[in-house]
Design a protein around this motif. Sequence first.
Motif, short mmCIF file in Angstrom:
data_model
loop_
_atom_site.label_atom_id
_atom_site.label_comp_id
_atom_site.label_asym_id
_atom_site.label_seq_id
_atom_site.Cartn_x
_atom_site.Cartn_y
_atom_site.Cartn_z
N LEU A 197 -58.87 22.60 17.67
CA LEU A 197 -57.92 22.39 18.77
C LEU A 197 -58.50 22.86 20.11
O LEU A 197 -58.22 22.26 21.16
N ALA A 198 -59.30 23.91 20.07
CA ALA A 198 -59.85 24.47 21.31
C ALA A 198 -60.76 23.48 22.03
O ALA A 198 -60.97 23.60 23.24
N LEU A 199 -61.29 22.51 21.31
CA LEU A 199 -62.13 21.48 21.92
C LEU A 199 -61.30 20.42 22.63
O LEU A 199 -61.85 19.54 23.28
N GLN A 200 -59.99 20.48 22.47
CA GLN A 200 -59.06 19.53 23.09
C GLN A 200 -59.45 18.07 22.80
O GLN A 200 -59.57 17.26 23.72
N PRO A 201 -59.61 17.74 21.52
CA PRO A 201 -60.04 16.39 21.17
C PRO A 201 -58.88 15.40 21.24
O PRO A 201 -57.71 15.79 21.23
N ASP A 202 -59.22 14.14 21.28
CA ASP A 202 -58.21 13.09 21.18
C ASP A 202 -57.80 12.87 19.73
O ASP A 202 -56.68 12.43 19.45
N LEU A 203 -58.71 13.18 18.80
CA LEU A 203 -58.50 12.89 17.39
C LEU A 203 -58.92 14.08 16.54
O LEU A 203 -60.04 14.59 16.69
N LEU A 204 -58.00 14.55 15.67
CA LEU A 204 -58.30 15.62 14.73
C LEU A 204 -58.61 15.03 13.37
O LEU A 204 -57.84 14.21 12.85
N LEU A 205 -59.72 15.45 12.77
CA LEU A 205 -60.14 14.97 11.46
C LEU A 205 -60.11 16.14 10.48
O LEU A 205 -60.74 17.18 10.72
N PHE A 206 -59.40 15.97 9.37
CA PHE A 206 -59.26 17.03 8.36
C PHE A 206 -59.88 16.56 7.05
O PHE A 206 -59.45 15.56 6.48
N ASP A 207 -60.87 17.31 6.57
CA ASP A 207 -61.53 16.95 5.31
C ASP A 207 -61.06 17.86 4.19
O ASP A 207 -61.59 18.95 3.99
N GLU A 208 -60.03 17.42 3.48
CA GLU A 208 -59.45 18.18 2.35
C GLU A 208 -59.30 19.66 2.73
O GLU A 208 -59.86 20.54 2.06
N PRO A 209 -58.53 19.97 3.75
CA PRO A 209 -58.50 21.33 4.30
C PRO A 209 -57.88 22.36 3.38
O PRO A 209 -58.00 23.56 3.65
N THR A 210 -57.20 21.95 2.31
CA THR A 210 -56.58 22.93 1.42
C THR A 210 -57.22 22.99 0.04
O THR A 210 -56.83 23.82 -0.78
N SER A 211 -58.21 22.16 -0.22
CA SER A 211 -58.73 22.06 -1.59
C SER A 211 -59.49 23.30 -2.04
O SER A 211 -59.62 23.54 -3.24
N ALA A 212 -60.00 24.09 -1.08
CA ALA A 212 -60.75 25.30 -1.45
C ALA A 212 -59.88 26.55 -1.47
O ALA A 212 -60.39 27.64 -1.69
N LEU A 213 -58.58 26.38 -1.25
CA LEU A 213 -57.68 27.53 -1.14
C LEU A 213 -56.97 27.82 -2.45
O LEU A 213 -56.69 26.92 -3.24
#
Length: 253
Positions: free
Chosen positions: A160-176
């Motif tokens: 978010l700090a990069l202030q992008p136009d598009l956020l891409l999430f690669d299986e963000p919960t699979s390692a939790l």
Amino acid sequence: MSEPLMSARGIHKSFGDNHVLRGVDLDVRPGQVVALIGPSGSGKTTMLRSLNGLEMPDAGTLAFDGGPEIDFSRPVPAAQRFAARDRSAMVFQHHNLFPHKTVLQNVTEGPVQVRKVPRAEAEARATDLLARVGLAEKRDAYPRELSGGQQQRVGIVRALALQPDLLLFDEPTSALDPELVGEVLHVMKSLADEGWTMVVVTHELQFAREVADEVLFLDGGVVAERGAPAQLFTHPREERTKQFLHRILRPLD
């Protein structure tokens, strides 16, 4: 319906003899959440990395609104590749935080080094973002001092700090661990509610059903089916989609 923020057409990618992507099309409109689901090896992560420039497709085109179309069938100039990469930010499966840097330093590294944001401005924004995800008191902690869920929330704040136009999430919960999944999904749902444009590779089907505007089911490197969550999960049209939902995933009702 608004024009796409990002449009990918005919994306192909091979690794040796393994043809991972076989002509994938994807449009993402401003404020839309698109979920990519499918079995392991179906090409989901490779497609996501192709959108961010972490993988270079062998063929196809990619365009962001207001920018030139990238044609992957010919050499892509570095300036064009980096311009497209600047439009998006990735949240990785395994956090990818710098272990020797504090939370605040991890979050400000991109804005300061890549975007050339003044450090004081970057730190102020990072502090606000950390507060939004409940981690204000962890700004001076190191990744090893955080839980997996906290580390992933830092990963989201870093994007978010990069202030992008598009956020891409690669299986963000699979390692939790299962008990930590909810805190990350809560942050992602809040971002969707705020209107962030997101493409999410996920096995969390309930999240996709509740949050996504469109779901793409990938199988064998192609989009086997796409549609609204209510349609795809409740009344899938393709037999392969029905088999996947029945065999791999728990019932949603």
